[in-house]
Motif scaffolding. Structure first.
Motif, PDB file in Angstrom:
ATOM      1  N   GLU A 104      46.081 -38.971 -28.655  1.00 33.61           N
ATOM      2  CA  GLU A 104      46.076 -37.824 -29.234  1.00 33.61           C
ATOM      3  C   GLU A 104      45.691 -37.750 -31.047  1.00 33.61           C
ATOM      4  O   GLU A 104      44.790 -37.064 -31.396  1.00 33.61           O
ATOM      5  CB  GLU A 104      47.350 -36.605 -28.993  1.00 33.61           C
ATOM      6  CG  GLU A 104      47.629 -36.662 -27.659  1.00 33.61           C
ATOM      7  CD  GLU A 104      46.637 -35.536 -26.800  1.00 33.61           C
ATOM      8  OE1 GLU A 104      45.839 -35.267 -27.632  1.00 33.61           O
ATOM      9  OE2 GLU A 104      46.821 -35.338 -25.775  1.00 33.61           O
ATOM     10  N   LEU A 105      46.644 -38.688 -31.300  1.00 33.18           N
ATOM     11  CA  LEU A 105      46.014 -38.817 -32.993  1.00 33.18           C
ATOM     12  C   LEU A 105      44.861 -39.241 -33.224  1.00 33.18           C
ATOM     13  O   LEU A 105      44.164 -38.562 -34.165  1.00 33.18           O
ATOM     14  CB  LEU A 105      47.011 -39.874 -33.462  1.00 33.18           C
ATOM     15  CG  LEU A 105      47.213 -40.118 -34.910  1.00 33.18           C
ATOM     16  CD1 LEU A 105      47.911 -38.807 -35.674  1.00 33.18           C
ATOM     17  CD2 LEU A 105      47.838 -41.378 -35.377  1.00 33.18           C
ATOM     18  N   HIS A 106      44.117 -39.828 -32.226  1.00 33.77           N
ATOM     19  CA  HIS A 106      42.614 -40.302 -32.543  1.00 33.77           C
ATOM     20  C   HIS A 106      41.772 -39.213 -31.854  1.00 33.77           C
ATOM     21  O   HIS A 106      40.474 -39.557 -31.530  1.00 33.77           O
ATOM     22  CB  HIS A 106      42.275 -41.790 -32.011  1.00 33.77           C
ATOM     23  CG  HIS A 106      42.790 -42.668 -33.029  1.00 33.77           C
ATOM     24  ND1 HIS A 106      44.087 -42.980 -33.157  1.00 33.77           N
ATOM     25  CD2 HIS A 106      42.078 -43.458 -34.034  1.00 33.77           C
ATOM     26  CE1 HIS A 106      44.217 -44.047 -33.912  1.00 33.77           C
ATOM     27  NE2 HIS A 106      43.139 -44.127 -34.633  1.00 33.77           N
ATOM     28  N   LYS A 107      42.315 -37.906 -31.561  1.00 37.68           N
ATOM     29  CA  LYS A 107      41.492 -36.934 -30.963  1.00 37.68           C
ATOM     30  C   LYS A 107      40.713 -37.382 -29.635  1.00 37.68           C
ATOM     31  O   LYS A 107      39.601 -36.886 -29.296  1.00 37.68           O
ATOM     32  CB  LYS A 107      40.480 -36.562 -31.884  1.00 37.68           C
ATOM     33  CG  LYS A 107      40.797 -35.969 -33.114  1.00 37.68           C
ATOM     34  CD  LYS A 107      39.555 -35.695 -34.037  1.00 37.68           C
ATOM     35  CE  LYS A 107      40.292 -35.289 -35.569  1.00 37.68           C
ATOM     36  NZ  LYS A 107      39.164 -35.406 -36.557  1.00 37.68           N
ATOM     37  N   MET A 108      41.431 -38.296 -29.009  1.00 38.30           N
ATOM     38  CA  MET A 108      40.848 -38.737 -27.483  1.00 38.30           C
ATOM     39  C   MET A 108      41.156 -37.901 -26.444  1.00 38.30           C
ATOM     40  O   MET A 108      42.338 -37.581 -26.638  1.00 38.30           O
ATOM     41  CB  MET A 108      40.967 -40.336 -27.543  1.00 38.30           C
ATOM     42  CG  MET A 108      40.461 -41.238 -28.693  1.00 38.30           C
ATOM     43  SD  MET A 108      40.760 -42.751 -28.285  1.00 38.30           S
ATOM     44  CE  MET A 108      39.722 -43.658 -29.408  1.00 38.30           C
TER      45      MET A 108
END
Lengths: 331, 135
Positions: free
Chosen positions: B77-81
């Motif tokens: 989630e942190l890497h917008k994936m």
């Protein structure tokens, strides 16, 4: 080495790369011309696909199609290469730069370091030009940036081999063969014809019908999905429209600019008139975005408000239907 | 849009001195280009999207602390994936990545597999096991 390449900023990356590469090779082709001839204008709702956990829709042709169609219609040949290994990709790029040949690359946005952080999403259909290399730094002309920029070898490798939907796989392209004279007039007519065909296509999710389809979805969202999700979805529609490649309103203006230029070239006054009409439709798209933004800004979901903007969208659909029917007759 | 109507709102871009090119009509009705520093509706949409992501990251963090999911989900989630994107970055089938989100399965992952995830998120295996990194 550094190739003598002139950077021009553009509103959309793919048109910009093509236009810049054409200018470099001595053909003065403007961004709207590329967009129009390549039939870049489109509306399509993509069912079953989610982007950022919200429905996906697009206001433009598939990545790569604009250049492909443009090249075919004006009679230039392009060479495209994709790679499995990043080493090969780098070697081929360096070879081309050594031959004084600036190349276009398809890249992913997420790891593009010179982009503002907020803009770095997993979107893999961005385009830029590499026009030189100094030691281990590549000189980059990214058409949406105001000026040229640079990327290190490692950074460039990362964006060329981004993963996910439309993974670029090191995709590199450049024109290799030009005719004596570009067949611009014929190409314009072909480009317009295809855009009319696409926008009036008898497919529920494409073109004018697609706009109506999305309008009907918007009506259902607040009841079906709840306030929060409905607002998120609506935000996505606006972002797709105005941000990710300037979509709706912006593309209508580029198309209007194309029609104006085409009208002068073909000495067809009707196209010039239609250009004015397209500008007005573009304004309506922006009004739609503005009203939609008011809804998700307040984070409320009055059904009224949703019905209201759905109606706005339907009005736009009706106007575009009339517009493209007129345009079809004008050429 | 007229040339003088090109929006010059304070955008999220302003901090980075980034201006966009717009097509607009000048006084004579001819098309020309103009720079825009941002447009409020766009900025709001973008800010909402970013807020959405931050909420997802926070939720994932809580779930990791409660041992309901593995740290992989937090970093994802942190890497917008999403699962699909992460799976293609680590080069695995989606169902395997999904399985690795279970804390029980995550504990038993080999060093080699952990390294794969760590490389994608550009962290060390040690940081992958703890989640405070990356805030």
């Amino acid at each position: 080495m550094e190739i003598n390449f002139t950077h021009h900023q553009s509103a959309h990356c793919e048109n910009g790369v093509v236009s810049n590469l054409m200018k470099h090779n001595g053909y003065n082709v403007s961004e709207p011309m590329v967009f129009g001839i390549g039939s870049g204008l489109l509306f399509c709702y993509i069912p079953f696909l989610k982007v950022n956990h919200a429905p996906a829709l697009t206001y433009r042709a598939m990545p790569g199609f604009i250049f492909k169609r443009f090249a075919k219609r004006v009679g230039i040949k392009i060479k495209r290469e994709k790679f499995k290994s990043s080493q090969n990709a780098k070697t081929r790029l360096d070879e081309n730069l050594n031959k004084n040949n600036p190349v276009g690359l398809q890249v992913g946005v997420y790891n593009l370091v010179y982009f503002p952080d907020e803009y770095r999403f997993h979107f893999n259909a961005h385009n830029l030009v590499v026009y030189g290399k100094k030691e281990d730094t590549y000189l980059i002309s990214d058409p949406v940036m105001e000026t040229v920029t640079t990327l290190t070898e490692k950074e460039l490798e990362k964006v060329r081999f981004a993963k996910g939907a439309f993974a670029p796989k090191g995709h590199m392209y450049y024109p290799i063969d030009f005719p004596k004279e570009l067949t611009i007039e014929k190409a314009i007519i072909k480009g317009i014809k295809q855009t009319c065909r696409d926008m009036l296509a008898p497919v529920p999710v494409v073109g004018v019908k697609g706009i109506r389809f999305v309008a009907s979805l918007i009506r259902k969202w607040p009841k079906k999905k709840g306030t929060k999700v409905a607002n998120h979805y609506l935000g996505q529609v606006v972002r797709m429209q105005e941000e990710i490649g300037t979509g709706g309103g912006g593309f209508r203006y580029i198309y209007a600019a194309f029609l104006q230029e085409a009208g002068k070239l073909l000495k067809n006054d009707k196209l010039t008139e239609l250009s004015v009409e397209m500008t007005l439709i573009g304004d309506s798209w922006r009004d739609f975005a503005l009203d939609a933004s008011r809804i998700y800004k307040n984070r409320s979901a009055k059904e009224d408000a949703y019905n209201n903007i759905a109606l706005q969208l339907e009005t736009i659909a009706n106007r575009e239907e009339i517009f493209f029917k007129k345009l079809r007759k004008a050429i | 849009m007229k040339e003088n109507e090109v929006p010059q709102d304070k955008g999220s871009l302003e901090s980075s001195n980034f201006k966009e090119l717009c097509y607009a009509v000048n006084d004579k009705g001819e098309y020309t280009t103009a720079s825009s520093s941002g447009w409020t509706p766009k900025t709001i949409a973008l800010n909402n999207a970013i807020q959405e992501i931050n909420e997802r990251v926070e939720e994932a963090k809580i779930r990791v602390i409660n041992n309901e999911t593995s740290p992989i989900e937090y970093y994802m989630e942190l890497h917008k994936m999403d699962i699909g994107i992460l799976a293609s970055y680590v080069g695995l089938w989606q169902w395997r990545v999904k399985r690795h989100l279970k804390p029980k399965v995550f504990c038993k992952l080999s060093q080699k597999m952990l390294q794969k995830y760590a490389d994608v998120f550009e962290i060390t295996i040690d940081q992958l096991n703890r989640i405070e990194h990356g805030n």
